[in-house]
Design an enzyme around this catalytic site. Structure first.
Site, PDB file in Angstrom:
ATOM      1  N   ARG A  46    -115.243  81.358  21.077  1.00 19.48           N
ATOM      2  CA  ARG A  46    -114.898  80.712  22.298  1.00 19.48           C
ATOM      3  C   ARG A  46    -115.683  81.181  23.436  1.00 19.48           C
ATOM      4  O   ARG A  46    -116.681  82.362  23.451  1.00 19.48           O
ATOM      5  CB  ARG A  46    -113.197  80.881  22.440  1.00 19.48           C
ATOM      6  CG  ARG A  46    -113.291  82.369  23.303  1.00 19.48           C
ATOM      7  CD  ARG A  46    -111.602  82.645  23.459  1.00 19.48           C
ATOM      8  NE  ARG A  46    -111.507  83.375  24.437  1.00 19.48           N
ATOM      9  CZ  ARG A  46    -109.929  83.866  24.640  1.00 19.48           C
ATOM     10  NH1 ARG A  46    -109.074  83.543  24.029  1.00 19.48           N
ATOM     11  NH2 ARG A  46    -110.068  85.046  25.598  1.00 19.48           N
ATOM     12  N   GLY A  47    -115.583  80.541  24.464  1.00 17.85           N
ATOM     13  CA  GLY A  47    -116.269  81.188  25.770  1.00 17.85           C
ATOM     14  C   GLY A  47    -117.686  81.132  26.038  1.00 17.85           C
ATOM     15  O   GLY A  47    -118.441  80.468  25.446  1.00 17.85           O
ATOM     16  N   GLU A  48    -118.215  82.288  26.059  1.00 15.47           N
ATOM     17  CA  GLU A  48    -119.563  82.504  26.030  1.00 15.47           C
ATOM     18  C   GLU A  48    -120.125  83.826  25.221  1.00 15.47           C
ATOM     19  O   GLU A  48    -120.990  83.514  24.373  1.00 15.47           O
ATOM     20  CB  GLU A  48    -120.282  82.793  27.573  1.00 15.47           C
ATOM     21  CG  GLU A  48    -121.731  83.009  27.776  1.00 15.47           C
ATOM     22  CD  GLU A  48    -122.160  83.092  29.213  1.00 15.47           C
ATOM     23  OE1 GLU A  48    -121.886  82.163  29.955  1.00 15.47           O
ATOM     24  OE2 GLU A  48    -123.391  83.481  29.196  1.00 15.47           O
ATOM     25  N   ASP A  49    -119.562  84.854  25.394  1.00 12.34           N
ATOM     26  CA  ASP A  49    -119.991  86.018  24.702  1.00 12.34           C
ATOM     27  C   ASP A  49    -119.778  85.889  23.359  1.00 12.34           C
ATOM     28  O   ASP A  49    -120.708  86.102  22.494  1.00 12.34           O
ATOM     29  CB  ASP A  49    -119.359  87.254  25.443  1.00 12.34           C
ATOM     30  CG  ASP A  49    -120.115  88.549  24.799  1.00 12.34           C
ATOM     31  OD1 ASP A  49    -121.455  88.555  24.912  1.00 12.34           O
ATOM     32  OD2 ASP A  49    -119.765  89.320  24.436  1.00 12.34           O
ATOM     33  N   SER A  50    -118.583  85.540  22.767  1.00 10.24           N
ATOM     34  CA  SER A  50    -118.203  85.659  21.500  1.00 10.24           C
ATOM     35  C   SER A  50    -119.032  84.401  20.633  1.00 10.24           C
ATOM     36  O   SER A  50    -119.286  84.391  19.589  1.00 10.24           O
ATOM     37  CB  SER A  50    -116.857  85.429  21.015  1.00 10.24           C
ATOM     38  OG  SER A  50    -116.261  84.367  21.722  1.00 10.24           O
TER      39      SER A  50
ATOM     40  N   ASP B   4    -116.417  87.567  31.507  1.00  7.09           N
ATOM     41  CA  ASP B   4    -117.212  87.901  32.420  1.00  7.09           C
ATOM     42  C   ASP B   4    -117.494  89.203  32.285  1.00  7.09           C
ATOM     43  O   ASP B   4    -118.488  89.811  32.303  1.00  7.09           O
ATOM     44  CB  ASP B   4    -116.131  87.768  33.589  1.00  7.09           C
ATOM     45  CG  ASP B   4    -115.589  86.475  33.891  1.00  7.09           C
ATOM     46  OD1 ASP B   4    -116.460  85.708  34.047  1.00  7.09           O
ATOM     47  OD2 ASP B   4    -114.370  86.307  33.778  1.00  7.09           O
TER      48      ASP B   4
ATOM     49  N   TYR C 166    -108.979  79.121  22.515  1.00  8.84           N
ATOM     50  CA  TYR C 166    -107.812  79.098  23.763  1.00  8.84           C
ATOM     51  C   TYR C 166    -106.684  78.490  23.160  1.00  8.84           C
ATOM     52  O   TYR C 166    -106.604  77.973  22.012  1.00  8.84           O
ATOM     53  CB  TYR C 166    -108.511  78.310  24.975  1.00  8.84           C
ATOM     54  CG  TYR C 166    -109.565  79.036  25.352  1.00  8.84           C
ATOM     55  CD1 TYR C 166    -109.918  80.191  26.204  1.00  8.84           C
ATOM     56  CD2 TYR C 166    -111.138  78.370  25.204  1.00  8.84           C
ATOM     57  CE1 TYR C 166    -110.827  80.844  26.830  1.00  8.84           C
ATOM     58  CE2 TYR C 166    -112.392  78.970  25.716  1.00  8.84           C
ATOM     59  CZ  TYR C 166    -112.036  80.271  26.521  1.00  8.84           C
ATOM     60  OH  TYR C 166    -113.211  80.866  27.028  1.00  8.84           O
TER      61      TYR C 166
ATOM     62  N   GLN D 179    -115.548  96.140  21.566  1.00  8.19           N
ATOM     63  CA  GLN D 179    -116.795  95.158  21.484  1.00  8.19           C
ATOM     64  C   GLN D 179    -117.197  95.030  20.235  1.00  8.19           C
ATOM     65  O   GLN D 179    -118.031  94.317  19.648  1.00  8.19           O
ATOM     66  CB  GLN D 179    -117.481  94.909  22.789  1.00  8.19           C
ATOM     67  CG  GLN D 179    -118.057  93.830  23.124  1.00  8.19           C
ATOM     68  CD  GLN D 179    -118.640  93.729  24.407  1.00  8.19           C
ATOM     69  OE1 GLN D 179    -119.359  94.809  24.917  1.00  8.19           O
ATOM     70  NE2 GLN D 179    -118.712  92.718  25.275  1.00  8.19           N
TER      71      GLN D 179
ATOM     72  N   TYR E  72    -111.822  87.721  29.002  1.00  7.91           N
ATOM     73  CA  TYR E  72    -112.844  88.976  28.648  1.00  7.91           C
ATOM     74  C   TYR E  72    -114.381  88.493  28.905  1.00  7.91           C
ATOM     75  O   TYR E  72    -115.210  89.640  28.639  1.00  7.91           O
ATOM     76  CB  TYR E  72    -112.518  89.389  27.396  1.00  7.91           C
ATOM     77  CG  TYR E  72    -111.095  89.654  27.104  1.00  7.91           C
ATOM     78  CD1 TYR E  72    -110.150  90.766  27.887  1.00  7.91           C
ATOM     79  CD2 TYR E  72    -110.329  88.966  26.476  1.00  7.91           C
ATOM     80  CE1 TYR E  72    -109.099  90.994  27.868  1.00  7.91           C
ATOM     81  CE2 TYR E  72    -108.836  89.000  26.027  1.00  7.91           C
ATOM     82  CZ  TYR E  72    -108.185  90.122  26.958  1.00  7.91           C
ATOM     83  OH  TYR E  72    -106.905  90.238  26.886  1.00  7.91           O
TER      84      TYR E  72
END
Ligand code: TRH
Length: 386
Positions: free
Chosen positions: A277-281, A19, A200, A261, A17
């Site tokens: 995780r990732g970038e946005d969260s 991207d 993840y 969101q 999610y």
């Protein structure tokens, strides 16, 4: 009245999610706060709908919160120069439809073309941020634009009213209970230390859950539906659907619905510790100003371990418990003294540093605010090129 700036964002959902999460956040902010007319081209409306339930997955073209959303089928339709926006953003170096690029080259004035890159704390981004790259064939120049943690980058995404809204939420004793109750979290679960868990599949969730069962303080672990499903199912002894809950020892695990969101922000604001995780969260956890642990998106040859260390070196060079916990959570080698600790000991060390972590969160926020927000910085840069 001057005509508003037009801007197109091209987003391909590689997986998950992040991207669409980032592109949507940027699109919405540019439109709401800067009066830019945004067209968001996105190839996967189902992923988009998970974070924004107002999206119609069957619509080729739709308006969502003022943003024109176009389903990008990957097909290369016909484009005229008049179809091209003033500013064109490709996210993560996606290939914009070749005919759109041709139309960009024919347009006068030429559009500003930016490649919005991924977030990393590594030093090299400062040297690459805002660099131009000439098109090999057409009279077009693309510029690289990097989000980041230093003034020589574009900064982080942050909506204008976000921190004030967070402060109101966190200062209101009724806000978090009302929000969590709405998600089905009981008063007893709310009274425990609340940890949100977004990671993840390969995270060592089972080991952490084991250690929490024997923890001296009760823990409520709130897991969005679809996250760490195998381990959560094993813990629950049943399907890990939203609403499922089980308690073992000091630990209660509750599966939450995957929320829109803006509600995910509230979840982060309401919890005592956030695993993201990732970038946005990861960025939202920083704006939540609560201690957080980052599960970084995995890359070949463990390149992500380098990125993780670069962030930890900036964020907490002096807080060994967070660095040790984060490295272990991501399967990266740590310092010898930390390597010897069990999960229970790592958790205890992290909790013992809670005040230091809260102070670091506040201090970090001040530093990030000085850089300005990504949407405003990016728009300023684009306008400087026109
Ligand atoms: O979903 P992710 O793993 O996305 C990743 C990363 O962006 C990674 O860098 C990228 O390369 C890869 O995708 C392709 O994690 P991320 O970035 O945190 O995005 C999750 C989004 O989902 C974020 O916008 C918050 C949102 N979200 C909700 O809206 N509701 C929820 O309940 C949850 C758990 C998340």
């Amino acid at each position: 009245m001057p005509t508003p700036t037009t801007l197109a964002i091209f987003c391909k959902v590689v997986d998950n999610y992040g991207d669409i999460g980032i592109c949507w956040r940027l699109a919405r902010q540019l439109e709401r706060e800067h009066g830019v007319q945004v067209t968001l081209w996105v190839d996967d409306l189902s992923s988009f709908r998970r974070i924004c339930p107002g999206v119609d997955v069957a619509a080729a073209v739709q308006h969502v919160e003022g943003v024109l959303v176009r389903h990008w089928g990957g097909q290369d339709g016909a484009f005229a120069p008049a179809d091209v926006a003033d500013i064109v953003i490709e996210f993560f170096a996606v290939d914009i439809p070749p005919r759109y690029v041709e139309a960009m080259a024919q347009r006068e004035p030429k559009p500003v073309w930016l490649n919005l890159e991924g977030l990393t704390a590594e030093e090299w981004v400062e040297g690459c941020h805002a660099l131009p790259s000439m098109h090999p064939r057409l009279p077009l120049t693309k510029h690289f634009y990097f989000p980041g943690f230093t003034p020589r980058t574009g900064g982080l995404l942050r909506e204008r009213g976000l921190l004030a809204e967070r402060d109101r939420f966190q200062a209101d004793p009724a806000a978090a209970p009302a929000f969590l109750t709405g998600l089905g979290v009981t008063p007893a679960e709310q009274a425990a230390l609340k940890v949100s868990l977004f990671c993840y599949r390969h995270a060592p969730v089972a080991a952490l859950l084991d250690s929490w069962q024997a923890a001296p303080m009760p823990v409520t672990c709130l897991v969005p539906e679809g996250v760490a499903t195998d381990t959560v199912e094993a813990f629950l002894g049943g399907p890990p659907n939203a609403g499922a809950v089980a308690t073992r020892g000091a630990l209660t695990v509750r599966v939450l619905p995957f929320v829109p969101q803006p509600d995910y922000d509230r979840l982060l604001w309401a919890c005592d510790v956030n695993i993201v995780r990732g970038e946005d969260s990861f960025v939202r956890a920083q704006w939540a100003r609560r201690p957080f642990v980052w599960h970084i998106y995995p890359q070949d040859e463990n390149l992500h371990h380098k990125k993780l260390r670069a962030f930890l070196d900036r964020y907490c060079p002096d807080i060994a418990s967070l660095a040790g916990f984060s490295l272990r959570w991501n399967g990266a080698p740590g310092e010898d003294n930390m390597e010897r600790l069990s999960w229970a000991e790592l958790w205890t060390a992290l909790q013992a540093d809670r005040n230091a972590l809260l102070a670091r969160g506040a201090d970090w926020e001040k530093r990030m605010l000085e850089i300005g927000d990504l949407a405003t910085n990016l728009l300023g840069f684009a306008r400087s090129l026109r």
